[in-house]
Structure formats: structure tokens, C-alpha cells
Design a protein around this motif. Structure first.
Motif, PDB file in Angstrom:
ATOM      1  N   GLU A   1       1.481  -1.927 -11.575  1.00 64.41           N
ATOM      2  CA  GLU A   1       1.201  -0.515 -11.752  1.00 64.41           C
ATOM      3  C   GLU A   1       0.531   0.064 -10.509  1.00 64.41           C
ATOM      4  O   GLU A   1       0.959   1.076  -9.974  1.00 64.41           O
TER       5      GLU A   1
ATOM      6  N   TYR B   1      10.197  -1.741  -5.481  1.00 66.62           N
ATOM      7  CA  TYR B   1       9.377  -0.711  -6.121  1.00 66.62           C
ATOM      8  C   TYR B   1       9.883  -0.382  -7.524  1.00 66.62           C
ATOM      9  O   TYR B   1       9.110  -0.213  -8.446  1.00 66.62           O
ATOM     10  N   VAL B   2      11.183  -0.225  -7.664  1.00 67.45           N
ATOM     11  CA  VAL B   2      11.718   0.222  -8.957  1.00 67.45           C
ATOM     12  C   VAL B   2      11.973  -0.964  -9.881  1.00 67.45           C
ATOM     13  O   VAL B   2      11.389  -1.061 -10.958  1.00 67.45           O
ATOM     14  N   GLU B   3      12.836  -1.881  -9.461  1.00 67.93           N
ATOM     15  CA  GLU B   3      13.244  -2.945 -10.364  1.00 67.93           C
ATOM     16  C   GLU B   3      12.158  -4.006 -10.529  1.00 67.93           C
ATOM     17  O   GLU B   3      11.829  -4.391 -11.640  1.00 67.93           O
TER      18      GLU B   3
ATOM     19  N   GLU C   1       0.821  -1.207   0.000  1.00 67.79           N
ATOM     20  CA  GLU C   1       0.000   0.000   0.000  1.00 67.79           C
ATOM     21  C   GLU C   1       0.854   1.255   0.000  1.00 67.79           C
ATOM     22  O   GLU C   1       0.425   2.308  -0.455  1.00 67.79           O
ATOM     23  N   MET C   2       2.064   1.142   0.527  1.00 66.86           N
ATOM     24  CA  MET C   2       2.932   2.311   0.521  1.00 66.86           C
ATOM     25  C   MET C   2       3.257   2.721  -0.917  1.00 66.86           C
ATOM     26  O   MET C   2       3.360   3.901  -1.226  1.00 66.86           O
ATOM     27  N   PHE C   3       3.366   1.747  -1.788  1.00 73.24           N
ATOM     28  CA  PHE C   3       3.575   2.051  -3.212  1.00 73.24           C
ATOM     29  C   PHE C   3       2.247   2.512  -3.810  1.00 73.24           C
ATOM     30  O   PHE C   3       2.123   3.662  -4.210  1.00 73.24           O
TER      31      PHE C   3
ATOM     32  N   ILE D   1      15.155   0.503   3.359  1.00 76.44           N
ATOM     33  CA  ILE D   1      14.698   1.304   2.221  1.00 76.44           C
ATOM     34  C   ILE D   1      15.244   0.765   0.906  1.00 76.44           C
ATOM     35  O   ILE D   1      14.570   0.779  -0.109  1.00 76.44           O
ATOM     36  N   HIS D   2      16.478   0.279   0.934  1.00 71.99           N
ATOM     37  CA  HIS D   2      17.022  -0.237  -0.329  1.00 71.99           C
ATOM     38  C   HIS D   2      16.330  -1.537  -0.734  1.00 71.99           C
ATOM     39  O   HIS D   2      16.171  -1.800  -1.923  1.00 71.99           O
TER      40      HIS D   2
ATOM     41  N   LEU E   1      13.185  -2.044  -0.186  1.00 74.35           N
ATOM     42  CA  LEU E   1      11.947  -1.532  -0.761  1.00 74.35           C
ATOM     43  C   LEU E   1      12.185  -1.026  -2.174  1.00 74.35           C
ATOM     44  O   LEU E   1      11.415  -1.278  -3.085  1.00 74.35           O
ATOM     45  N   ARG E   2      13.295  -0.302  -2.325  1.00 68.18           N
ATOM     46  CA  ARG E   2      13.581   0.280  -3.630  1.00 68.18           C
ATOM     47  C   ARG E   2      13.728  -0.809  -4.695  1.00 68.18           C
ATOM     48  O   ARG E   2      13.194  -0.693  -5.789  1.00 68.18           O
TER      49      ARG E   2
ATOM     50  N   GLY F   1      -2.750   1.563  -8.127  1.00 66.46           N
ATOM     51  CA  GLY F   1      -3.605   2.738  -8.311  1.00 66.46           C
ATOM     52  C   GLY F   1      -5.076   2.444  -8.090  1.00 66.46           C
ATOM     53  O   GLY F   1      -5.935   3.148  -8.592  1.00 66.46           O
TER      54      GLY F   1
END
Lengths: 223, 687
Positions: free
Chosen positions: B668, B659-661, B366-368, B652-653, B655-656, B670
């Protein structure tokens, strides 16, 4: 061998690592801290949050310090140019802290308005650290001697590898600016997170180019 | 792996049973109400239904709510700072909830009225007296300030007043203008005036001023007062005072003391009353808020002459319960219809539905952004990756134990009063355990603490698999893991780097396969192949090439993939996009290399811990006697700092990377979160 004791050149590497990275971290933490001072003037209970965000751009300085210690105390027998290369890589890439400071300042501002956005702001603020991590990575590869006796990792060519990943690491400043704007966008519309990340990751492409060239140099296949 | 399936529930209910239905639905909280207002703009619907206004009891409820808030504010202002001891802070306990059995809004209103009346009866007089005392003390304090300025004038203030023939003014004049003022006044009044100066005082605004009494004939009054105004004269009102300033000063001080004493007794009484009523007021506040929400929910319904119609989303597994609730509460005077969602995907609310052990990780999804209704829910996929990455990046058994303890504490103790704390505590506990495992594998116990201080080099023993900073018992120059070309995997860093890249490729591969499946179902093979298939092909091609040691296969795969990317770009937007498409492969390579941060951060934790140990050892060895103490302090502060910084970084890394990779390959998000119509009960309970 340029000097009778390889550690003499190593000391220059250590100095560059901690000096340049410290310069970047100082500016970054300063930018984030200025935003923090503004926030706690409005709401003193946000002090803890301000400290956390200000801590983010300090990691680059920490990496510089780490590499300096590694050069001076641990990998004393590494090739002398590898030491300089490692220092340059970590130091220059540490300038990405300036970008991270910009992003952290924006993140802190957003969190001061709405605490729920803390996690998202954190993720954005930590993006420009990638460059510093790549710098650290190249430094480690050089110091450990992963590439054996490759000319690229033992001669003055190692300095080239450090410069590649180091200067490309300055892309962190651009990334920080994008990330700061993306935090603003996400604060207004939480659904903008995914697309904001895509935009904010773009400037990292150049850091990856730098890392690739650094690895190619260290492999030394062209010599 | 998808959000909970939703059903649209419609019900038509007889008006006299409606309130009962609303109350029961509100207590159960199974349903998100749809606002029918927009639907009613459609003429076809408007023929059948008219908009409904809030329930009639809303006015009374709101009025009582305002009153309740006023009393709560009063009690808040007198309550002493609540001293929550460290024990309470570390182990908060929830006060027991009060059981309530109100069956209609009118009952709550009647209860609220009588409660507020009895509170008012006890509090009103005290509150009014308190108000009076506060303003009296303020007035007296101001007067006291004036008397202080005038205390050098030993004169009964009763006489310092304008009479039938004289004009008298008392006040303060800035020090630098006094002599000029005196000249001007004497010239205006032809010397028929007197200006008596007191000793210079420093006012509360830190200005130097002179207290003066100006006396002149009545006919000069207007001219003199004009002159005084121009000189920055500040008049002091003393018209109703008797006695000399000194006498007054004593009297005022006396009265202030009395007022304060009385205020204190009143405050004490109010504090006692606060103890008695505060909790009851909180309960009432909550009850009224709940009634208010119910009353306002009526604006979402549509109505006919004798019935209400409501519409809402219910998760499939609650449908039967919601249906029987409505039927029971309406005592048979209601019709319920349940149907498939009849609205576009983005309007359907999303409720994540994961098994209990995974549920806390929904926080990270949900944070994303919560998934769209028909999208995959990635929570389950996050769990293993997140824990493994976190473990690798923090890699220290002692830090891991610390984190596990911290996580357990947050989960079990602080989690009692906050769901957020419960979730984060649970995640940290698991992450801590992962870190312990990773720490044991890499032999990190406060970095190289054992070697620095006890001379025990764990990497020479079989107790640690890899050494992030060099060679270990298992992986060293004479025993390389294996060789790729001319690079031997013969030390820790390169082994971890290889592992990081491999796990990264695997991670991306999982994301790509899921994305491929999703696209295949929704958009067909072409989309799926162009977006994900190309990269799946690349991974498989390179993997096969590496394993079979055929460099040509790798080169061929890369060439094909670049070509496909160019074609894809061309199809999308012509030559320019085709050129950009050729660069896509570096983007993908970037995704893979991004996982190299696992090695860098893993080494950063161990390396910084080692730096702390080295510093502590240097200090301990070089400074006699107190050196050991200083060394301990350095160890304590240094390791705490390293633990916090790298713990934060690892979190955080990780998470990153997701989220990113990872999400970049298939996710997506939303969707709109499911927000049930549910009574928020913190101080009360109905069961």
C-alpha cells in the motif's frame, strides 16, 4: 479463398492497421502537443519533457505501422482473414491513443508544475497503452498462426477476434480520462498514487474481456 | 525487508551547552527533530516546559543573508554566460569544497560581516555608477528618438519655447488627424497661429505620425492645448536643449557612446571582482543558510528556566552515535533517554535500509510511495522482476550494449554531481546487461540486421534459443517444445507468450504469499485468506490441474474460487457486493493476461528494428550511388528512434507491472520519509 492472391485481402488489413491507428495516434499526439505548446510558452526549458510526453500516444501508430510491415513483408503466407483480423485489431485498439493523449497532456501539465512527479505521471500516462498492446498481441497471434488450423484463426471468424479486441480497446479513451484525473490527484497528494492506479486500471477490465473473447474465437472451440 | 527501526530520543540539556549540541547534531544529521509545540498545548506538559523562540542570532544571520543575496544577484547579472564546454557537460567535475572551522554562529556572523564589508568597499561605487549609467543611457536613447523625429526642423531648439507672449508646443500628431487639427486650431485662434509640419515618421509603435510645432498667442494657449490633447498629440520635452535637432542628435550619440564605453569598463571591473568574490559569497551563503536552519530549529524545542528539551527520531543503528554526540557536545550537562516509538505508526518516519547493491532501486519504490513504518519494504523484490521484464521487452543485444554504455556513463560521470543520476545510471546499467542477455537468447542484433545485410540467418544456427517472429533451430514445427491439448508450442511467439504468462503467475504468486504473510500477522487468518489465500488456492489448483492433465480439477478450483468470492462480497456488503464478487476472477485473470505485454513489447522491438532494416535495404538497393549513404542514415535514425521509444516503453511497462499487478497483491505504501536535521553542504566541508 476469396481472392486469387491472399495478399490482396492482406493489403486491406495493412491499410486498416496503419490507417486507423495513425488516426488515433494523430489525435492523441495532437492533444498532448497542445498541452506541450502551452507549457513551453511558460518555460521553454521544458521542451524535452514535452517531447517525451508527446511521444507516448505515438506508439499506437507505430504498432499499426509494424503490423502493416509484418503483413506485407514477413507473414505473407498467413491466412488472408488472419491478415484482415490482425489489421483491424491493431488499428482499432490503436484508437486508445486518444485516451493516452489526454492522460499525457495532464501528465505534462503536472510535471511542468513539479518535476518530481515525472515518474508517477509517466506511469499513469502509459496505462492506456495496454489496449493497444492487446491489439498488437492478437495481431501477432493471428499472423504467426499460433492456433494452427483452428477455424477461428483462419476464416472470416478471425475478423471477429480482431473486432473484439479492437473495439474493446476503445476503453483506452475512458482509461485516459481517469488517468488524467488521477495524475491531478497524485500531484496534489503523492499518497493518492496507489488508489489512483486502482481506479485508473478499472476501464481496462473491458479490454481484458475483449482479449478473452478474441482468444476464445481464435481457439475456435465452439465451431 | 522492513524500513529501518526507529527509536525516540529525548534529551534535556543545560542552556549554555545547547547551541553546541544543536551544531553537532546538525553536522552529523542522524536525527529527525520532533516539533514539541503541539505537545506543549497539553496542560501537563505546559506546567513543565514553555515554548522556545528562535536563537537570538537569527536576526543577524537573516540580515547578512539578504545582503549576500544582493551581491550574488549583482554578480550574476554581470557574469558572462558561463561557457561550459561539451567536455565539462559530459564529464562534470566538482569544485573542491572549502574547509571551514567555525565553532559558533557569532564567528560566522563576524566573518560574514567582514567579508561583505570588503566586498562592499570594492563594489559599491562601481555598482552605483553602473546604475547611473544605465538610467542615463535609457534617457539618452529616448531623447535620441525624439530628435530623430524633429531632425527636419532646422531651428535652434532654444527658441522653440513658450515666451511671455507666445505659446509653443512641439510633438507628434497621428497622420490622419493633422488636417482636421490645423483647421480647428486656426478657427479657435482666429488665424493667429502657425502649425509647422515635418515629414511623416513611423514611431516605434509602428504608427504614422507627423512631427509638428504649434505656435500661437499666449491667451489661446489653454484652448489650443485642449484641442491638441483631443487629437492624440504626444508632447516632446525639449525645454533644456540648445542647438538644432541635428546638432543635438550628434551630441547625444556621442554621449551614448561614451556612457556605453564607461559601462563596459565598469562591467569588466565587476567581472573581475565577481571572479574574485563569487565563490566566497556562495560559501558564505551556504554557511548562513546552515546557521539559519540551526537558529530556527529552536522553535521545535521546549525550555525551562535553565534547560532545553529536544525530542527526535533516530534510526536504531545510529542511536549510540547520537547519544554519545549529545553527551560529548553538552560536556556532561545533558541527559539522554532513548525509548521505543510512542506514537501511532503513521507518525513514525520511514527510512529505507537496503544493502548497497539494491539501494539505487529504492528510487523506484519511493516513486510509488515509501512504505508505512510497519509495512514490508518491496525494494529487494522489485529488482529481479524489473530487470527480467526490462530485458524481455527490449530484447536486443546491440541495444542492450548501447544501454549499458549509456547507463555506465550516467552512473560514473553525471552521477558525480547528482545522486539521482547515480541511481538511474546504476539501474540502466543493470537493465542494459539484462537486455544483452535477453538479446542473445532471442538472437536480436539490431533486429534481423545480420540476415538482411549479411545473409546470416541466426535462427537456422544453434546460437539463438527462440525467434520472437517465428521458428528457430531449437523450437520449430518438427521439434515442438511440447503440446497443450491441440496447441503445439512449436514457434517463438507462443513460447514467449507461455513464458510471459508463467513468469507473470509466478510474480503474482510471490506477491500473494508476501501479502498473505503480512495479513496473517496483522489481521488474522480470515483477512489473509479472503484477500490473498483465495488466489493462492486458484494458482495452485490450476497448476496442479495442468501438470496432472486433469481438466476437472481446474474447473472445480475455479468454481470454488468464484463461490468464495461471492461469499466474501456478501460478507462485505450484501447481495450487490456478492454479484460484484463473482466478477473478481476476471480481475485476477486480467492481472495474469497483463503480463502478455512482455511478448507484445518484445516483438515490437524486434519487429520495428526489422522494419527499419527492410526500409534501409529497399533504399540501398533501389537508389544508385547515394543509396548506400541514405540507407546508413535511415539505419542510424531508425534504430536510434526504436531504441529510445522501446527503451522508454520497457522501463515504464516494467514499472507498471510492479505498481499495478504486483503491488496490488500486498503493498500500500504511504509512510512519511525520514528527514534528518542535517546541514546541507555543497561548497563547504567541516572535515
Amino acid at each position: 479463398m476469396v481472392l486469387d492472391n491472399p495478399l490482396l485481402l492482406g493489403a486491406i488489413g495493412a491499410g486498416l492497421a496503419v490507417g486507423i491507428a495513425g488516426f488515433g495516434s494523430g489525435i492523441g499526439a495532437g492533444i498532448a502537443g497542445a498541452s506541450g505548446a502551452g507549457v513551453i510558452a511558460e518555460d521553454p526549458s521544458k521542451f524535452g519533457t514535452a517531447i517525451v510526453f508527446q511521444a507516448l500516444p505515438q506508439t499506437q501508430g507505430l504498432y499499426g505501422f509494424l503490423v502493416a510491415i509484418l503483413i506485407l513483408f514477413v507473414f505473407k503466407n498467413a491466412p488472408e482473414w488472419a491478415m484482415v483480423g490482425a489489421g483491424v485489431a491493431t488499428g482499432l485498439a490503436g484508437l486508445s491513443a486518444i485516451g493516452q493523449g489526454i492522460a499525457s497532456a495532464a501528465g505534462l501539465g503536472a510535471v511542468a508544475e513539479d518535476e518530481k512527479i515525472f515518474g508517477k505521471a509517466m506511469v499513469f500516462s502509459v496505462l492506456p497503452e495496454t489496449q493497444a498492446i492487446y491489439g498488437l498481441l492478437v495481431a501477432i497471434l493471428l499472423l504467426v498462426g499460433v492456433f494452427g488450423n483452428s477455424l477461428g484463426a483462419t476464416t472470416i471468424a478471425a475478423l471477429g477476434a480482431g473486432l473484439a479486441v479492437g473495439f474493446a480497446g476503445l476503453s483506452g479513451i475512458g482509461q485516459g480520462i481517469t488517468a488524467a484525473a488521477a495524475i491531478g490527484a497524485t500531484a496534489r497528494d503523492p499518497d493518492a498514487m496507489g488508489k489512483g492506479l486502482v481506479l485508473a486500471v478499472m476501464p481496462e477490465t473491458f479490454a481484458i474481456f475483449g482479449l478473452l473473447i478474441a482468444i476464445l474465437i481464435m481457439l475456435g472451440i465452439m465451431f | 525487508m522492513r524500513p529501518a527501526r526507529m527509536r525516540k530520543l529525548r534529551a534535556v540539556i543545560l542552556d549554555e551547552k545547547m547551541d553546541n549540541v544543536v551544531r553537532e547534531l546538525h553536522e552529523e544529521g542522524l536525527m529527525e527533530l520532533c516539533d514539541l509545540t503541539s505537545k506543549l498545548e497539553d496542560p501537563q506538559w505546559a506546567d513543565l516546559l514553555s515554548p522556545s523562540s528562535p536563537a537570538p542570532y537569527l536576526r543577524d544571520v537573516s540580515a547578512l543573508l539578504i545582503k549576500t543575496n544582493r551581491f550574488l544577484d549583482l554578480f550574476d547579472s554581470v557574469k558572462p554566460e558561463e561557457k561550459r564546454g561539451l567536455k565539462e557537460l559530459l564529464n562534470p567535475t566538482l569544485p573542491p569544497k572549502e574547509k571551514v572551522t567555525f565553532s559558533s554562529a557569532d564567528e560566522v556572523i563576524a566573518y560574514g560581516r567582514s567579508l561583505l564589508e570588503s566586498i562592499e568597499g570594492e563594489v559599491k561605487e562601481l555598482a552605483e555608477r553602473l546604475n547611473y549609467l544605465e538610467s542615463r543611457i535609457n534617457y539618452l536613447q529616448q531623447l535620441k528618438g525624439y530628435m530623430e523625429y524633429l531632425k527636419d526642423f532646422d531651428i535652434d531648439l532654444e527658441y522653440v519655447k513658450s515666451g511671455p507672449y507666445t505659446y509653443v508646443a512641439v510633438g507628434l500628431v497621428p497622420e490622419d488627424r493633422i488636417s482636421q487639427l490645423k483647421e480647428r486650431i486656426s478657427s479657435i485662434t482666429d488665424n493667429l497661429s502657425e502649425v509647422i509640419e515635418g515629414r511623416t515618421v513611423i514611431t516605434s509603435e509602428r504608427e504614422k505620425k507627423v512631427p509638428v510645432i504649434v505656435v500661437t498667442l499666449k491667451e489661446y494657449g489653454d484652448a489650443v492645448s485642449g484641442e491638441l490633447r483631443r487629437s492624440g498629440f504626444e508632447r516632446i520635452e525639449i525645454s533644456n536643449l540648445k542647438g538644432t535637432p541635428r546638432e543635438n542628435l550628434e551630441k547625444i550619440e556621442e554621449e551614448i557612446k561614451e556612457c556605453k564605453k564607461e559601462r563596459e569598463t565598469i562591467l569588466n571591473k565587476l567581472r573581475e571582482l565577481a571572479k574574485k568574490w563569487y565563490r566566497k559569497l556562495l560559501v558564505l551563503h551556504e554557511l548562513l543558510e546552515i546557521e539559519k536552519e540551526r537558529a530556527e530549529s529552536y522553535t521545535k524545542y521546549g525550555r525551562t528556566k535553565r534547560t532545553y528539551m529536544l525530542e527526535g527520531w533516530v534510526p536504531e543503528k545510529y542511536v549510540d552515535k547520537a547519544k554519545s554526540t549529545i553527551e560529548r557536545a553538552s560536556q556532561g550537562c545533558g541527559v539522554v533517554e532513548v525509548g521505543e516509538p510512542d506514537e501511532p505508526e503513521e507518525k513514525i518516519p520511514v527510512m529505507l535500509d537496503n544493502p548497497k547493491p539494491v539501494k539505487p532501486f529504492e528510487m523506484l519504490t519511493e516513486m510509488f510511495a515509501p512504505p508505512k513504518y510497519n509495512e514490508i519494504d518491496p525494494t529487494l523484490l522489485i529488482v529481479p522482476g524489473f530487470l527480467i521484464f526490462f530485458g524481455i521487452m527490449l530484447t536486443d543485444a546491440v541495444y542492450g550494449l548501447l544501454l549499458t554504455a549509456l547507463g555506465l556513463f550516467i552512473w560514473k560521470k553525471l552521477g558525480k554531481i547528482s545522486e539521482g543520476a547515480r541511481n538511474i545510471g546504476y539501474i540502466l546499467t543493470l537493465a542494459g546487461i539484462a537486455t544483452v542477455v535477453a538479446g542473445i537468447i532471442t538472437g536480436g542484433y539490431l533486429g534481423d540486421f545480420l540476415k538482411q545485410f549479411l545473409g546470416f540467418d541466426i535462427y537456422k544456427t544453434p546460437f539463438a534459443l527462440v525467434n520472437p517472429l517465428g521458428e528457430s533451430f531449437y523450437i520449430n514445427e518438427s521439434r515442438p517444445l511440447f503440446k497443450i491439448g491441440n496447441i503445439a508450442v512449436d514457434n517463438g511467439p507462443i513460447a514467449i507468450l507461455l513464458f510471459s504468462i508463467l513468469i507473470g503467475v509466478l510474480h503474482l504468486f510471490i506477491g500473494l504469499v508476501i501479502g498473505f504473510k503480512e495479513n496473517l500477522e496483522k489481521k488474522g487468518f480470515m483477512e489473509a485468506f479472503l484477500n490473498q489465500g483465495i488466489w493462492i488456492l486458484l494458482i495452485i489448483g490450476v497448476a496442479v490441474g495442468v501438470i496432472t492433465n486433469m481438466p476437472y480439477l481446474i474447473a472445480a478450483t475455479v468454481a470454488v474460487v468464484v463461490l468464495l468470492c461471492i461469499i466474501k462480497g456478501y460478507m462485505k456488503g450484501g447481495i450487490l457486493d456478492a454479484m460484484l464478487g463473482a466478477m473478481d476472477i476476471t480481475g485476477f485473470l486480467g492481472n495474469v493476461l497483463s503480463y502478455a505485454r512482455l511478448l507484445a513489447l518484445c516483438l515490437a522491438t524486434g519487429g520495428l528494428a526489422m522494419a527499419v532494416n527492410i526500409m534501409a535495404k529497399l533504399i540501398g538497393d533501389s537508389i544508385p550511388v547515394i543509396g548506400i549513404l541514405l540507407a546508413l542514415i535511415v539505419l542510424l535514425i531508425g534504430h536510434t528512434f526504436n531504441f529510445v521509444m522501446n527503451g522508454l516503453g520497457a522501463f515504464i511497462h516494467s514499472l507498471r507491472l510492479h505498481y499495478v499487478e504486483f503491488f496490488g497483491q500486498f503493498y500500500e505504501g504511504g509512510g512519511k520519509k525520514f528527514q534528518p536535521f542535517k546541514a546541507k553542504r555543497e561548497y563547504t566541508t567541516v572535515n
